[in-house]
Design a protein around this motif. Structure first.
Motif, PDB file in Angstrom:
ATOM      1  N   ASN A 228       0.811  -1.223   0.000  1.00 36.14           N
ATOM      2  CA  ASN A 228       0.000   0.000   0.000  1.00 36.14           C
ATOM      3  C   ASN A 228       0.843   1.271   0.000  1.00 36.14           C
ATOM      4  O   ASN A 228       0.296   2.382  -0.011  1.00 36.14           O
ATOM      5  CB  ASN A 228      -0.926   0.014   1.219  1.00 36.14           C
ATOM      6  N   GLY A 229       2.156   1.118   0.061  1.00 36.26           N
ATOM      7  CA  GLY A 229       3.030   2.282   0.041  1.00 36.26           C
ATOM      8  C   GLY A 229       3.451   2.792   1.395  1.00 36.26           C
ATOM      9  O   GLY A 229       4.095   3.854   1.481  1.00 36.26           O
ATOM     10  N   GLU A 230       3.113   2.074   2.481  1.00 33.72           N
ATOM     11  CA  GLU A 230       3.533   2.516   3.809  1.00 33.72           C
ATOM     12  C   GLU A 230       5.023   2.216   4.025  1.00 33.72           C
ATOM     13  O   GLU A 230       5.550   1.215   3.529  1.00 33.72           O
ATOM     14  CB  GLU A 230       2.707   1.829   4.896  1.00 33.72           C
ATOM     15  N   ALA A 231       5.672   3.074   4.769  1.00 32.09           N
ATOM     16  CA  ALA A 231       7.116   2.937   5.027  1.00 32.09           C
ATOM     17  C   ALA A 231       7.334   1.997   6.202  1.00 32.09           C
ATOM     18  O   ALA A 231       7.633   2.427   7.326  1.00 32.09           O
ATOM     19  CB  ALA A 231       7.735   4.301   5.295  1.00 32.09           C
ATOM     20  N   ILE A 232       7.170   0.717   5.959  1.00 38.78           N
ATOM     21  CA  ILE A 232       7.361  -0.298   6.991  1.00 38.78           C
ATOM     22  C   ILE A 232       8.717  -0.955   6.778  1.00 38.78           C
ATOM     23  O   ILE A 232       8.975  -1.517   5.700  1.00 38.78           O
ATOM     24  CB  ILE A 232       6.245  -1.367   6.923  1.00 38.78           C
ATOM     25  N   PRO A 233       9.616  -0.919   7.758  1.00 39.67           N
ATOM     26  CA  PRO A 233      10.936  -1.546   7.575  1.00 39.67           C
ATOM     27  C   PRO A 233      10.797  -3.051   7.330  1.00 39.67           C
ATOM     28  O   PRO A 233       9.818  -3.682   7.741  1.00 39.67           O
ATOM     29  CB  PRO A 233      11.646  -1.273   8.901  1.00 39.67           C
ATOM     30  N   PHE A 234      11.780  -3.616   6.665  1.00 39.26           N
ATOM     31  CA  PHE A 234      11.820  -5.064   6.498  1.00 39.26           C
ATOM     32  C   PHE A 234      12.393  -5.682   7.769  1.00 39.26           C
ATOM     33  O   PHE A 234      13.153  -5.058   8.507  1.00 39.26           O
ATOM     34  CB  PHE A 234      12.662  -5.445   5.282  1.00 39.26           C
ATOM     35  N   CYS A 235      12.017  -6.939   8.014  1.00 38.79           N
ATOM     36  CA  CYS A 235      12.433  -7.555   9.273  1.00 38.79           C
ATOM     37  C   CYS A 235      12.809  -9.022   9.120  1.00 38.79           C
ATOM     38  O   CYS A 235      13.118  -9.678  10.102  1.00 38.79           O
ATOM     39  CB  CYS A 235      11.296  -7.448  10.298  1.00 38.79           C
ATOM     40  N   GLY A 236      12.782  -9.560   7.913  1.00 40.61           N
ATOM     41  CA  GLY A 236      12.871 -10.999   7.743  1.00 40.61           C
ATOM     42  C   GLY A 236      14.265 -11.543   7.520  1.00 40.61           C
ATOM     43  O   GLY A 236      15.273 -10.832   7.630  1.00 40.61           O
ATOM     44  N   PRO A 237      14.330 -12.834   7.180  1.00 41.29           N
ATOM     45  CA  PRO A 237      15.624 -13.504   7.004  1.00 41.29           C
ATOM     46  C   PRO A 237      16.398 -13.017   5.794  1.00 41.29           C
ATOM     47  O   PRO A 237      17.543 -13.433   5.597  1.00 41.29           O
ATOM     48  CB  PRO A 237      15.238 -14.984   6.866  1.00 41.29           C
ATOM     49  N   GLY A 238      15.805 -12.131   4.987  1.00 41.30           N
ATOM     50  CA  GLY A 238      16.563 -11.506   3.915  1.00 41.30           C
ATOM     51  C   GLY A 238      17.593 -10.521   4.431  1.00 41.30           C
ATOM     52  O   GLY A 238      18.498 -10.114   3.698  1.00 41.30           O
ATOM     53  N   ILE A 239      17.485 -10.117   5.694  1.00 38.91           N
ATOM     54  CA  ILE A 239      18.467  -9.224   6.315  1.00 38.91           C
ATOM     55  C   ILE A 239      19.619 -10.078   6.858  1.00 38.91           C
ATOM     56  O   ILE A 239      19.386 -10.946   7.706  1.00 38.91           O
ATOM     57  CB  ILE A 239      17.836  -8.417   7.463  1.00 38.91           C
ATOM     58  N   PRO A 240      20.846  -9.890   6.383  1.00 42.10           N
ATOM     59  CA  PRO A 240      21.965 -10.669   6.930  1.00 42.10           C
ATOM     60  C   PRO A 240      22.048 -10.502   8.443  1.00 42.10           C
ATOM     61  O   PRO A 240      22.025  -9.384   8.958  1.00 42.10           O
ATOM     62  CB  PRO A 240      23.188 -10.065   6.227  1.00 42.10           C
ATOM     63  N   GLY A 241      22.121 -11.624   9.136  1.00 40.21           N
ATOM     64  CA  GLY A 241      22.168 -11.593  10.595  1.00 40.21           C
ATOM     65  C   GLY A 241      20.881 -12.056  11.239  1.00 40.21           C
ATOM     66  O   GLY A 241      20.885 -12.442  12.412  1.00 40.21           O
ATOM     67  N   VAL A 242      19.758 -12.024  10.511  1.00 39.70           N
ATOM     68  CA  VAL A 242      18.494 -12.564  11.034  1.00 39.70           C
ATOM     69  C   VAL A 242      18.504 -14.072  10.818  1.00 39.70           C
ATOM     70  O   VAL A 242      18.597 -14.554   9.689  1.00 39.70           O
ATOM     71  CB  VAL A 242      17.274 -11.932  10.346  1.00 39.70           C
ATOM     72  N   SER A 243      18.406 -14.830  11.905  1.00 38.77           N
ATOM     73  CA  SER A 243      18.488 -16.286  11.829  1.00 38.77           C
ATOM     74  C   SER A 243      17.131 -16.956  11.714  1.00 38.77           C
ATOM     75  O   SER A 243      17.003 -18.004  11.083  1.00 38.77           O
ATOM     76  CB  SER A 243      19.211 -16.838  13.060  1.00 38.77           C
ATOM     77  N   SER A 244      16.106 -16.363  12.354  1.00 37.61           N
ATOM     78  CA  SER A 244      14.778 -16.969  12.319  1.00 37.61           C
ATOM     79  C   SER A 244      13.740 -15.892  12.564  1.00 37.61           C
ATOM     80  O   SER A 244      14.034 -14.826  13.118  1.00 37.61           O
ATOM     81  CB  SER A 244      14.642 -18.098  13.358  1.00 37.61           C
ATOM     82  N   LEU A 245      12.519 -16.193  12.149  1.00 33.05           N
ATOM     83  CA  LEU A 245      11.402 -15.254  12.292  1.00 33.05           C
ATOM     84  C   LEU A 245      10.125 -16.046  12.481  1.00 33.05           C
ATOM     85  O   LEU A 245       9.915 -17.069  11.823  1.00 33.05           O
ATOM     86  CB  LEU A 245      11.300 -14.360  11.047  1.00 33.05           C
ATOM     87  N   SER A 246       9.264 -15.561  13.368  1.00 31.49           N
ATOM     88  CA  SER A 246       7.964 -16.201  13.581  1.00 31.49           C
ATOM     89  C   SER A 246       6.854 -15.236  13.183  1.00 31.49           C
ATOM     90  O   SER A 246       6.943 -14.032  13.438  1.00 31.49           O
ATOM     91  CB  SER A 246       7.798 -16.625  15.045  1.00 31.49           C
ATOM     92  N   ALA A 247       5.813 -15.770  12.538  1.00 28.87           N
ATOM     93  CA  ALA A 247       4.678 -14.965  12.079  1.00 28.87           C
ATOM     94  C   ALA A 247       3.424 -15.812  12.177  1.00 28.87           C
ATOM     95  O   ALA A 247       3.430 -16.978  11.775  1.00 28.87           O
ATOM     96  CB  ALA A 247       4.898 -14.499  10.638  1.00 28.87           C
ATOM     97  N   ASP A 248       2.338 -15.221  12.678  1.00 32.92           N
ATOM     98  CA  ASP A 248       1.107 -15.970  12.934  1.00 32.92           C
ATOM     99  C   ASP A 248       0.054 -15.734  11.854  1.00 32.92           C
ATOM    100  O   ASP A 248      -0.336 -14.593  11.592  1.00 32.92           O
ATOM    101  CB  ASP A 248       0.506 -15.566  14.288  1.00 32.92           C
ATOM    102  N   PHE A 249      -0.424 -16.835  11.270  1.00 34.76           N
ATOM    103  CA  PHE A 249      -1.563 -16.749  10.352  1.00 34.76           C
ATOM    104  C   PHE A 249      -2.837 -16.352  11.086  1.00 34.76           C
ATOM    105  O   PHE A 249      -3.715 -15.720  10.516  1.00 34.76           O
ATOM    106  CB  PHE A 249      -1.804 -18.102   9.674  1.00 34.76           C
ATOM    107  N   HIS A 250      -2.962 -16.763  12.353  1.00 33.76           N
ATOM    108  CA  HIS A 250      -4.230 -16.541  13.050  1.00 33.76           C
ATOM    109  C   HIS A 250      -4.371 -15.139  13.629  1.00 33.76           C
ATOM    110  O   HIS A 250      -5.352 -14.860  14.316  1.00 33.76           O
ATOM    111  CB  HIS A 250      -4.460 -17.606  14.135  1.00 33.76           C
ATOM    112  N   LYS A 251      -3.402 -14.284  13.361  1.00 30.42           N
ATOM    113  CA  LYS A 251      -3.578 -12.876  13.722  1.00 30.42           C
ATOM    114  C   LYS A 251      -4.069 -12.143  12.477  1.00 30.42           C
ATOM    115  O   LYS A 251      -5.232 -12.268  12.112  1.00 30.42           O
ATOM    116  CB  LYS A 251      -2.290 -12.328  14.319  1.00 30.42           C
ATOM    117  N   HIS A 252      -3.205 -11.421  11.796  1.00 28.97           N
ATOM    118  CA  HIS A 252      -3.683 -10.652  10.652  1.00 28.97           C
ATOM    119  C   HIS A 252      -3.714 -11.445   9.349  1.00 28.97           C
ATOM    120  O   HIS A 252      -3.945 -10.869   8.285  1.00 28.97           O
ATOM    121  CB  HIS A 252      -2.870  -9.368  10.521  1.00 28.97           C
TER     122      HIS A 252
END
Length: 407
Positions: A228-252
């Motif tokens: 939608n064009g909002e300036a939301i930073p990236f946070c996922g494993p595409g960032i060198p140094g991020v080893s794991s990420l959790s995200a819930d389908f049952h929220k949004h």
């Protein structure tokens, strides 16, 4: 609570059972109909019906398992593969990343810590026999406490920094030779504010540590905000140094509970399988904590995603952002109240340097608002939904009434 009847001697017809269930569901709906924020992660009756119908169709379905001899249902297998691929795509995962499907953020975090301990530091004892340590901000969700307790680790919580987000300097100072993991939030459930994932990724690389990003609240919201064009930073494993990420389908993602995804490197994902051979039956191998892992919630997540598509999720994300902005403006319009920081997602904390927030919490509850009481700084914790914008003016009016009545 009314006294429960004794176990029935004879069964009811399917129609009678359905009627009784509808009555129970009606009671639940009526009990929250006039309560603000009670319908958490609600995207509309149509989305809820799609989620419920899918869960019902797969009520008896287990997830595809590697346990030999068990049926391998092709439909559920396809659902799982597509959900995994969609999670990887939406969360900008690079090649070589795996998505594990779990029952919720807590299971995802437990498995992330298991992956950290088994792959990042295999067989490396902590100094002087001390347990491996996790460094997290005070704002981190208690699921990391649970993971640490279950896996024999020690959680070290440090104070949040300016802006009530994780402080890289404070967390760096807490690193010891026993530290194995850094844990950050995007956003924290406590404050609804996003930690600086990129800064902590650099810190993790500098010290050779595992970095877990808890994006359970934003994982399936932030991608559509960006579309939608909002300036939301990236946070996922595409960032060198991020080893794991959790995200819930049952929220949004708006699926039935509970369905979540854990993203981590493929080699780390393979290392966390539970494999047991020393028993009379063939080797049992499972990818997650549950032996019999239900498939209904995953079918629900798949159904809602197919129903909404990117266009539908983008519309809901836009409505949620508008609702958050409406509430922020409404809160700030009431003298003596403010919003903590600059929330980007659905969570918001209302604070005041003038009013007794414990009394405000009680007063708002009496006026039909479901909020959590925040201990420090004293405040109200709001979980705003995509359809909640019309409630903002009433919320501000009730805030005004509460403090006027207390004067």
């Amino acid at each position: 609570m009314t006294k429960s009847p004794r176990f029935p001697q004879t069964g009811l017809s399917a129609d009678a059972v359905a009627e009784a269930l509808r009555a129970h569901a009606g009671l639940d709906s009526a009990s929250v109909e006039t309560i603000g924020f009670a319908r958490r992660f609600f995207a509309g009756a149509d989305v809820a019906a799609v989620a419920a119908d899918a869960a019902g169709l797969f009520a008896h379905a287990g997830r595809v398992s590697s346990y030999p001899g068990l049926p391998q249902p092709p439909g559920m297998g396809q659902i799982q593969r597509e959900l995994q691929q969609w999670a990887l795509e939406l969360l900008d995962a690079p090649e070589g990343t795996a998505a594990r499907l779990t029952s919720g953020g807590t299971e995802s975090v437990i498995l992330a810590l298991r992956a950290c301990l088994k792959t990042a530091f295999p067989g490396k004892p902590s100094p002087a026999g001390t347990p491996p340590e996790i460094v997290a901000a005070w704002s981190a969700h208690p699921c990391i406490d649970k993971a640490a307790e279950l896996l024999g680790a020690r959680l070290v919580r440090v104070p949040v920094g300016v802006g009530h987000v994780a402080d890289p300097a404070a967390m760096a100072a807490a690193i010891t030779p026993a530290t194995r993991m850094l844990y950050v939030s995007f956003p924290s459930y406590a404050y609804g504010l996003a930690d600086d994932v990129a800064a902590f990724a650099d810190l993790a690389l500098e010290h050779g540590l595992w970095l877990h990003v808890d994006a359970c609240m934003s994982g399936f919201l932030a991608p559509f905000q960006r579309m939608n064009g909002e300036a939301i930073p990236f946070c996922g494993p595409g960032i060198p140094g991020v080893s794991s990420l959790s995200a819930d389908f049952h929220k949004h993602g708006y699926s039935a509970k509970g369905a979540s995804a854990l993203l981590l490197a493929e080699e780390a994902a393979r290392a966390i399988d539970f494999v047991y051979s020393d028993h009379p039956l063939p080797t049992m191998a499972t990818e997650t904590l549950a032996g019999t892992a239900p498939g209904a919630a995953l079918a629900s997540a798949w159904a809602v995603m197919r129903y909404l598509g990117a266009e539908g999720y983008c519309k809901l994300a836009a409505r949620l952002s508008a609702a958050r902005q409406a509430f922020a403006a409404a809160v700030r319009s009431v003298p003596g109240f403010s919003v903590l920081g600059e929330p980007l997602f659905s969570l918001m904390v209302v604070t005041s340097s003038r009013h007794d927030m414990a009394a405000v919490h009680r007063g708002m509850a009496a006026r039909g608002w479901f909020t959590l009481a925040v201990a420090s700084p004293p405040g109200l914790h709001l979980n705003i939904g995509a359809l909640d914008a019309p409630l903002a003016e009433r919320f501000a009016a009730d805030l005004s009434e509460v403090v006027r009545d207390a004067a």
